[in-house]
Design an enzyme around this catalytic site. Structure first.
Site, PDB file in Angstrom:
ATOM      1  N   ARG A  81     -23.209   1.227 -51.765  1.00 32.15           N
ATOM      2  CA  ARG A  81     -24.516   1.843 -51.478  1.00 32.15           C
ATOM      3  C   ARG A  81     -25.489   0.771 -50.979  1.00 32.15           C
ATOM      4  NH1 ARG A  81     -23.023   5.599 -55.923  1.00 32.15           N
ATOM      5  NH2 ARG A  81     -23.500   4.009 -57.470  1.00 32.15           N
ATOM      6  N   PHE A 121     -20.392  14.392 -48.646  1.00 30.42           N
ATOM      7  CA  PHE A 121     -19.994  14.347 -50.058  1.00 30.42           C
ATOM      8  C   PHE A 121     -21.022  13.491 -50.810  1.00 30.42           C
ATOM      9  CE2 PHE A 121     -16.165  14.399 -47.379  1.00 30.42           C
ATOM     10  CZ  PHE A 121     -15.567  15.586 -47.764  1.00 30.42           C
ATOM     11  N   ASP A 138     -23.160  18.364 -49.486  1.00 28.13           N
ATOM     12  CA  ASP A 138     -22.301  18.471 -50.670  1.00 28.13           C
ATOM     13  C   ASP A 138     -22.142  19.949 -50.994  1.00 28.13           C
ATOM     14  OD1 ASP A 138     -21.435  16.197 -52.975  1.00 28.13           O
ATOM     15  OD2 ASP A 138     -21.417  18.276 -53.684  1.00 28.13           O
ATOM     16  N   ASP A 150     -17.420   9.991 -48.344  1.00 27.58           N
ATOM     17  CA  ASP A 150     -16.943   9.587 -49.684  1.00 27.58           C
ATOM     18  C   ASP A 150     -16.404  10.816 -50.416  1.00 27.58           C
ATOM     19  OD1 ASP A 150     -16.428   8.156 -51.982  1.00 27.58           O
ATOM     20  OD2 ASP A 150     -18.500   8.200 -52.689  1.00 27.58           O
ATOM     21  N   CYS A 187     -10.652   7.721 -52.696  1.00 24.82           N
ATOM     22  CA  CYS A 187     -10.498   7.333 -54.104  1.00 24.82           C
ATOM     23  C   CYS A 187      -9.171   7.873 -54.653  1.00 24.82           C
ATOM     24  CB  CYS A 187     -11.679   7.789 -54.945  1.00 24.82           C
ATOM     25  SG  CYS A 187     -11.932   9.557 -54.936  1.00 24.82           S
TER      26      CYS A 187
HETATM   27  N1  SAH Z   1     -20.898   9.248 -52.694  1.00 25.82           N
HETATM   28  C1  SAH Z   1     -21.303   9.854 -53.952  1.00 25.82           C
HETATM   29  C2  SAH Z   1     -20.110  10.328 -54.772  1.00 25.82           C
HETATM   30  C3  SAH Z   1     -19.257  11.392 -54.082  1.00 25.82           C
HETATM   31  S1  SAH Z   1     -18.234  12.284 -55.185  1.00 25.82           S
HETATM   32  C4  SAH Z   1     -22.180   8.874 -54.718  1.00 25.82           C
HETATM   33  O1  SAH Z   1     -22.393   7.745 -54.250  1.00 25.82           O
HETATM   34  O2  SAH Z   1     -22.684   9.233 -55.780  1.00 25.82           O
HETATM   35  C5  SAH Z   1     -17.595  13.563 -54.193  1.00 25.82           C
HETATM   36  C6  SAH Z   1     -18.546  14.749 -53.976  1.00 25.82           C
HETATM   37  O3  SAH Z   1     -17.898  15.631 -53.065  1.00 25.82           O
HETATM   38  C7  SAH Z   1     -18.889  15.587 -55.171  1.00 25.82           C
HETATM   39  O4  SAH Z   1     -20.295  15.616 -55.335  1.00 25.82           O
HETATM   40  C8  SAH Z   1     -18.380  17.015 -54.847  1.00 25.82           C
HETATM   41  O5  SAH Z   1     -19.293  18.021 -55.259  1.00 25.82           O
HETATM   42  C9  SAH Z   1     -18.311  16.974 -53.358  1.00 25.82           C
HETATM   43  N2  SAH Z   1     -17.325  17.842 -52.679  1.00 25.82           N
HETATM   44  C10 SAH Z   1     -16.032  18.049 -53.008  1.00 25.82           C
HETATM   45  N3  SAH Z   1     -15.416  18.801 -52.064  1.00 25.82           N
HETATM   46  C11 SAH Z   1     -16.368  19.084 -51.114  1.00 25.82           C
HETATM   47  C12 SAH Z   1     -16.337  19.796 -49.883  1.00 25.82           C
HETATM   48  N4  SAH Z   1     -15.220  20.349 -49.419  1.00 25.82           N
HETATM   49  N5  SAH Z   1     -17.483  19.855 -49.171  1.00 25.82           N
HETATM   50  C13 SAH Z   1     -18.612  19.288 -49.617  1.00 25.82           C
HETATM   51  N6  SAH Z   1     -18.679  18.570 -50.754  1.00 25.82           N
HETATM   52  C14 SAH Z   1     -17.577  18.485 -51.506  1.00 25.82           C
END
Ligand code: SAH
Length: 408
Positions: A212, A236, A258, A312, A352
């Site tokens: 970040r 995401f 998201d 992500d 991940c």
């Molecule tokens: N980059 C973030 C963490 C991402 S975790 C940080 O720094 O905090 C992954 C996220 O993807 C989650 O919030 C989940 O709700 C979302 N997610 C999962 N599948 C998804 C999809 N198909 N479309 C949009 N969001 C999704």
């Protein structure tokens, strides 16, 4: 300890243990002497009865024994557990200058398999996901509170993982007062609310701390180099980690996507916490509750362009069988993102999935670059922060990998 039960391995199955890999799968076990219970300390011996390790027995799990120590003289007891916890906490001491959210214990990497402990301010959030650490829960919690000087401990163990270990679902207050609905933490100068009760995992993706900051640094560098502020797309976004870091660093606009309305609600609150909800940048943060796969296509149809795109996603592959399908999904989002990226812009792309290793991930992204018909420089290979180390002898523990690409 002559009284400990013994797990005897099949011939040849001692090899990974001699390489200090802590996991013993059920199919490596020839025989069990004694009647160890769930989480009981066992001695692990080779076919020739040579001592190999002390470990915790998990009779219901595919990982039948998780090893604590490879030295016969170092019999794990309460003092031993306390020392391991103290070491793990001490190892992270310097990180507190950068963030109030720090992972204090990371399972196998800290040679405490099955235990994860995250610190948010003065609250500890734990995940106890192996029978061995469950059996030692109270002394481990004592040691954690003593080493961290925290008195509140909240349990966010994954019920499905506990069930696989033959453990009752955990959860809830283990020590001290219940945590507030939101704990406020500051990470590299950016403030975040963390919902440790209902958020994902223990509440926050601590592992992305330095990435970040890298995104924020990239934004500042772009402004200096181009004399204009970049447009950012964060896919995401969860509670807005990368989005807010980029906005605070001076992004012209940040579109964040998201599928979780709860995560986006907290993301909005995080923007306000950082003073991003008022003033000239007020209109510059856009939160979209949508599926990223569909949203990337619709952005293309709208001819949207971005200078920095962050991908992500959640874990697409939880095991080897899902790798092929996951590879297609990674390729899809990376290709779609590259098509929205301006020349001179950057893509920060993560995976991940432990089952997708760094080499494979790079190949998948390279395939997307080829299909997008663009050229990209690989500026950096990225990973989790220093509080999420990988034990060299346990590469299975390495899960987060990322690439910073710049479009030529
Ligand atoms: N980059 C973030 C963490 C991402 S975790 C940080 O720094 O905090 C992954 C996220 O993807 C989650 O919030 C989940 O709700 C979302 N997610 C999962 N599948 C998804 C999809 N198909 N479309 C949009 N969001 C999704």
């Amino acid at each position: 300890m002559g009284t400990a039960a013994t797990v005897l391995l099949k011939r040849g199955k001692e090899r990974s243990l001699l390489r200090r890999n802590p996991w013993i799968y059920a199919n490596a076990v020839a025989r069990v002497e004694g009647a160890p219970g769930n989480g009981t300390l066992v001695a692990v011996r080779g076919e020739d009865r040579r001592f190999l390790a002390w470990g915790a027995y998990s009779p219901g799990s595919a990982i039948r024994v998780r090893c604590w120590s490879f030295e016969e003289a170092a019999l794990p007891d309460e003092a031993w557990m306390t020392a391991r916890v103290a070491q793990a906490v001490a190892r992270r001491a310097a990180l507190r200058a950068h963030s109030a959210a720090v992972r204090l214990v990371f399972g196998e990497a800290d040679r405490l398999p099955g235990l994860v402990v995250d610190r948010y301010g003065d609250t500890l959030v734990v995940q106890i996901q192996a029978a061995g650490v469950d059996a030692w829960r109270e002394p481990l919690l004592d040691a954690l509170c003593a080493a961290s000087a925290c008195s509140q401990v909240f349990d966010r163990s994954d019920a499905a993982l506990r069930e696989r270990e033959g453990l009752a679902p955990g959860g809830g207050v283990l020590r001290g007062a219940p945590p507030p609905a939101r704990i406020d933490i500051r990470e590299h100068g950016v403030d975040f609310h963390v919902d440790v009760r209902r958020g994902h995992k223990t509440g926050f993706y601590i592992d992305q701390r330095d990435n970040r900051r890298l995104a924020a640094d990239w934004v500042r560098g772009f402004v200096r180099a181009h004399g204009r502020a970049p447009r950012v797309l964060n896919c995401f976004c969860y509670t807005g980690g990368f989005s807010i870091a980029a906005a605070r660093a001076g992004a012209a606009s940040v579109v964040s996507v998201d599928s979780s309305a709860d995560a986006l609600a907290l993301a909005g609150a995080n923007a306000a916490l950082n003073g991003l909800d008022a003033g000239p940048s007020a209109g510059a943060l856009h939160w979209r509750c949508a599926d990223v796969f569909a949203e990337l296509r619709s952005l293309r149809e709208q001819d949207a362009r971005f200078d920095l795109i962050i991908l992500d996603p959640p874990k697409f592959a939880t095991n080897q069988h899902q790798v092929e399908r996951a590879a297609r999904a990674y390729k899809d989002i990376n290709l779609s993102a590259l098509r929205l990226l301006e020349p001179g812009g950057a893509l920060m792309s993560f995976s991940c999935s432990g089952a997708v290793d760094a080499d494979l991930f790079q190949k998948i992204v390279a395939g997307a670059v080829v299909d997008a018909g663009v050229d990209c420089h690989l500026q950096a290979r990225l990973g989790a922060g220093a509080d999420h180390p990988t034990l060299v002898t346990h590469p299975e523990g390495e899960y987060l990998k990322g690439l910073l690409l710049e479009r030529v």
